[in-house]
Design an enzyme around this catalytic site. Structure first.
Site, PDB file in Angstrom:
ATOM      1  N   HIS A 244       1.036  -1.158   0.109  1.00  0.00           N
ATOM      2  CA  HIS A 244       0.003  -0.109   0.042  1.00  0.00           C
ATOM      3  C   HIS A 244       0.838   1.165  -0.014  1.00  0.00           C
ATOM      4  O   HIS A 244       0.672   2.162  -0.775  1.00  0.00           O
ATOM      5  CB  HIS A 244      -0.932   0.071   1.342  1.00  0.00           C
ATOM      6  CG  HIS A 244      -1.750  -1.175   1.260  1.00  0.00           C
ATOM      7  ND1 HIS A 244      -2.162  -1.703   2.601  1.00  0.00           N
ATOM      8  CD2 HIS A 244      -2.011  -2.212   0.437  1.00  0.00           C
ATOM      9  CE1 HIS A 244      -2.834  -2.699   2.346  1.00  0.00           C
ATOM     10  NE2 HIS A 244      -2.647  -3.070   1.154  1.00  0.00           N
TER      11      HIS A 244
ATOM     12  N   CYS B 193      -5.012   1.473 -20.078  1.00  0.00           N
ATOM     13  CA  CYS B 193      -4.603   2.382 -19.062  1.00  0.00           C
ATOM     14  C   CYS B 193      -3.521   1.634 -18.082  1.00  0.00           C
ATOM     15  O   CYS B 193      -3.323   1.701 -16.835  1.00  0.00           O
ATOM     16  CB  CYS B 193      -5.778   2.382 -17.998  1.00  0.00           C
ATOM     17  SG  CYS B 193      -6.692   1.079 -17.588  1.00  0.00           S
TER      18      CYS B 193
HETATM   19  C1  PEP Z   1      -4.151  -2.947 -14.973  1.00  0.00           C
HETATM   20  O1  PEP Z   1      -4.270  -4.039 -14.428  1.00  0.00           O
HETATM   21  O2  PEP Z   1      -3.510  -2.727 -15.994  1.00  0.00           O
HETATM   22  C2  PEP Z   1      -4.872  -1.909 -14.199  1.00  0.00           C
HETATM   23  C3  PEP Z   1      -4.737  -0.679 -14.721  1.00  0.00           C
HETATM   24  O3  PEP Z   1      -5.278  -2.102 -12.963  1.00  0.00           O
HETATM   25  P1  PEP Z   1      -4.296  -2.373 -11.673  1.00  0.00           P
HETATM   26  O4  PEP Z   1      -3.154  -2.024 -11.850  1.00  0.00           O
HETATM   27  O5  PEP Z   1      -5.211  -1.273 -10.675  1.00  0.00           O
HETATM   28  O6  PEP Z   1      -4.806  -3.782 -11.569  1.00  0.00           O
END
Ligand code: PEP
Ligand code: MG
Length: 747
Positions: free
Chosen positions: A364, A677
């Site tokens: 975290h 993303c």
């Molecule tokens: C991903 O899996 O690419 C994503 C953007 O989500 P997280 O990194 O929060 O799992």
């Protein structure tokens, strides 16, 4: 063999105290100590070996061995019996030293005449300083009491060393805290920073290791332990109404505070002549040495609790609080063993960098550090024992390297690196208000990822078009209990206010796997990344999801709202989640609350399965966002948190890139809005390739927007696509070499 009595130990300590009070130079003081100890222990030899550098020990004083060997005899850690004590941190007690495994004969010391050997580590709070040895001609093993007595002397020595009490010419110890040290850890968050060390938990300085009046010290200890127990009880009382798990953790903590064995061992140490704080520290040192050897993570955590209690007790005894009166430097680099996300948020953006001895990429604290864009190095050796408050410190988050008290050459090279970064920042600032438009005219929308209120100012400063991914779980992770709906809705409303009309894509709670809520029972799953996480938890236990959807609707208060469900693996999961949103909407209508002016509902494409969902799924979602971090780990079956396999598979590997290209094509066919993303969106070369294969929207950390935009504006994505197509057709495993070659030629 006669048992050694407590009063003998006390007598020795009293004599040591006198020796220490004498106004003599360091070497003479060391000599005195060896003489007194040999005399008290009834041995011919007593020697002190101290660390010269990280892996060399030097004989610094001796009674009984050849005086010429002092400052001449050196040993590597692990070499000989002394070196083994240094390496393991455990005593060696043998009646027949020459026959003991690892014995090394050093002719200059004349030690072959001695048969028995007892060596104990000189250490302070887990930091190894040296080894204290007694030897005798008669072949005897030392009793448990004698070992204990020698450990107590070693403890006093360690305190003296810390104070520089016997540091004279050629002594190793003070130098240890003045020398440059380089620590190699791993990357938690990229970026370079320089500043001055600020210890999250400064070491308590024990100035009086030897008791003047043992009864008075026992009373002080008893009083302090009482105060400690009361404060733990109060913590427990405070947690009674809260979460059960947290309560249980605190109960374990209380059990330690009430442990009779713990108290007895400390009382024994006082009985042998130590002051109350030195007794606490001795016990803590032993626990830390044990901690370093325990493999079981659960047990290590419990020892950690005990360590924490010892720190509290020391603070009560010395009156030194968390804040020892030292002023936080203007450019603080936080140094800590570990830190919770809440504590990190308290420091906020005042920190220039963070160095943790523990931590992990998915911890975290790392998530918060990333959100605040503060360079972070994790797994940084024993940085908390090496660093002192105010030390000059450089951290290189890209390489995971920390330079403590760097010499001028390193500092100069680092200044160059930081200056180059600053130059680049200026370049990025100059294009902030310009579009990410490639030479061929293709425009790429650049959005930012966020998760904290503190991220929102970056929306303006980075030039992002909106928030492409708002990770709502951060708000859940940084709290000790489940946030209430009203709190969440107030927070989301503030996010929307701050976005000032720019689109914010709120991703519903993505917990499970590495993101474990402190107040939710952890699931003992063999494969948490493939387990009960994100939308799966949301659908199975819809209470939290409903609460969150309602909070979002209330926050929008009639404004446009965009919501995205994470980790959707099949069409029905999306329809089920969407049905929850429909119910929430209906409820809001009945209650007479405002309904969002527009409501877009999308899904994250993070599992390969979703890429093959039926066409109607692609038509039904308002948009899709590829979570490249997860998608890549499942595509290659390579854990994103496992350093060994994570970097093995390139994003520009032809299989992965063509898979993403297929998704782009499907979305083009069905008219589905698509963005990307994952972390790769923020890497300029990867971002360029994503644009080349047709991705028109990317969401990344705010700090990456400048570099990515700079790259986009320098290239022709059509031409880059040709380069990629050619590399793919020629059977390359990765398009990276061809792309890098082309970029070199073009720019
Ligand atoms: C991903 O899996 O690419 C994503 C953007 O989500 P997280 O990194 O929060 O799992
Ligand atoms: Mg993900």
């Amino acid at each position: 063999m006669p048992e050694r009595t407590e009063s003998e130990s006390r007598k020795l300590l009293r004599r040591l105290r006198h020796a220490m009070a004498e106004d003599i130079a360091g070497q003479a003081r060391l000599n005195n100590i060896t003489e007194l100890t040999a005399d008290s222990m009834g041995t011919e030899v007593c020697s002190i070996y101290l660390f010269r550098d990280e892996d060399t020990l030097e004989l610094c004083a001796t009674e009984g061995l050849q005086p010429e060997a002092v400052h001449e005899t050196r040993l590597r850690v692990g070499e000989g019996l002394v070196g083994r004590v240094a390496r393991t941190g455990q005593p060696i007690n043998t009646a027949n030293a020459p026959a003991a495994p690892g014995f090394r004969y050093m002719p200059e010391t004349g030690e072959e005449r001695y048969s028995s050997f007892l060596g104990v580590p000189i250490q302070r709070l887990g930091q190894k300083l040296g080894v204290l040895v007694v030897q005798s001609k008669d072949a005897r093993e030392f009793s448990a009491d004698e070992i204990y007595a020698l450990e107590v002397v070693a403890m006093v020595l360690a305190e003296m060393a810390e104070l520089g009490a016997f540091v004279g010419e050629g002594a190793a110890l003070r130098a240890r805290h003045q020398q440059p040290v380089m620590v190699r850890g791993s990357t938690g968050q990229e970026g370079a920073a320089q500043g001055h060390a600020w210890l999250h938990e400064p070491r308590v300085v024990v100035t009086n290791p030897i008791a003047e009046d043992s009864q008075a010290e026992l009373d002080r200890l008893a009083e302090a332990v009482d105060a400690l127990r009361i404060s733990v009880d109060q913590m427990l009382e405070g947690a009674r109404t809260g979460d059960k798990e947290q309560f249980q953790v605190l109960e374990a903590y209380r059990m330690f505070a009430n442990s009779k064995g713990w108290l007895r061992r400390m009382e024994e140490a006082i009985g042998r002549g130590l002051s109350a704080e030195a007794a606490v520290e001795k016990e803590q040192s032993t626990a830390r040495a044990r901690m370093a050897q325990v493999g079981d993570a659960y047990l290590r955590d419990r020892l950690h609790d005990l360590d924490d209690l010892s720190n509290r007790l020391l603070r009560i005894l010395t009156g030194q609080g968390n804040h020892t009166g030292a002023e936080m430097p203007a450019d603080p680099i936080l140094v800590a063993r570990n830190i919770g996300p809440g504590e990190l948020l308290d420091y906020g953006r005042s920190l220039k960098g963070i160095v943790l001895e523990e931590g992990s990429v998915g911890s975290h604290a790392a998530i918060v550090a990333r959100a605040l864009a503060i360079p972070l190095v994790i797994h940084a050796g024993n940085i908390t024992t090496e660093a002192l408050n105010g030390d000059h410190i450089l951290i290189d988050g890209d390489q995971g390297i920390v330079h403590l008290r760097p010499d001028e050459t390193v500092a100069a090279a680092f200044r160059d690196k930081i200056a180059m970064q600053a130059q680049a920042q200026e370049r990025y600032a100059s294009i902030r208000d310009k579009p990410a438009e490639a030479l061929c005219g293709t425009r790429i929308a650049l959005h930012m990822n966020a998760g904290l209120m503190a991220d929102l100012p970056s929306l303006e400063s980075s030039g992002a078009e909106g928030v492409g991914l708002f990770r709502t779980e951060l708000q859940f992770l940084v709290r000790n209990q489940m946030p209430r709906r009203s709190e969440l809705s107030a927070l989301y409303a503030r996010v929307l206010d701050a976005a000032n009309g720019k689109r914010v894509v709120f991703r519903t709670l993505d917990i499970g796997s590495d993101k474990v809520l402190p107040y939710m029972k952890p699931n003992d799953e063999p494969n948490p990344a493939l387990g009960w996480r994100a939308i799966r938890v949301g659908l199975d236990k819809p209470g939290v999801m409903r609460m969150q959807l309602q909070a979002l609707l209330r926050a929008a208060d009639g404004r446009p709202l965009t919501v995205m469900f994470p980790f959707v693996a099949q069409y029905e999961e999306f329809t089920a989640a969407k049905a929850e949103m429909d119910k929430a909407l209906a409820r809001e209508r009945i209650l007479g609350h405002a309904i969002p002016e527009t409501l877009e509902i999308g899904a994250m494409l993070e599992t390969p399965s979703l890429a093959f969902a039926p066409d109607r799924f692609f038509r039904e979602v308002d948009f899709l966002s590829i979570g490249g971090n997860d998608l890549k780990q499942f595509f290659f079956a390579a854990d994103r948190e496992n350093e060994r396999v994570r970097k093995r598979y390139d994003t520009l590997n032809v299989s992965f890139l063509s898979f993403v290209r297929d998704i782009v094509r499907r979305c083009e066919k069905t008219g589905t809005e698509l963005s990307f993303c994952g972390e790769d969106a923020g890497r300029p070369v990867e971002a360029a390739c994503l644009a080349a294969i047709g991705m028109r929207s990317l969401s990344m950390r705010p700090a990456s927007i400048g570099p990515v935009k700079h790259m986009m504006r320098r290239i022709d994505v059509g031409k880059l696509n040709e380069v990629i197509e050619t590399a793919m057709a020629s059977g390359d495993q990765s398009v990276r070499p061809a792309v890098m070659e082309w970029l070199r030629r073009e720019s």
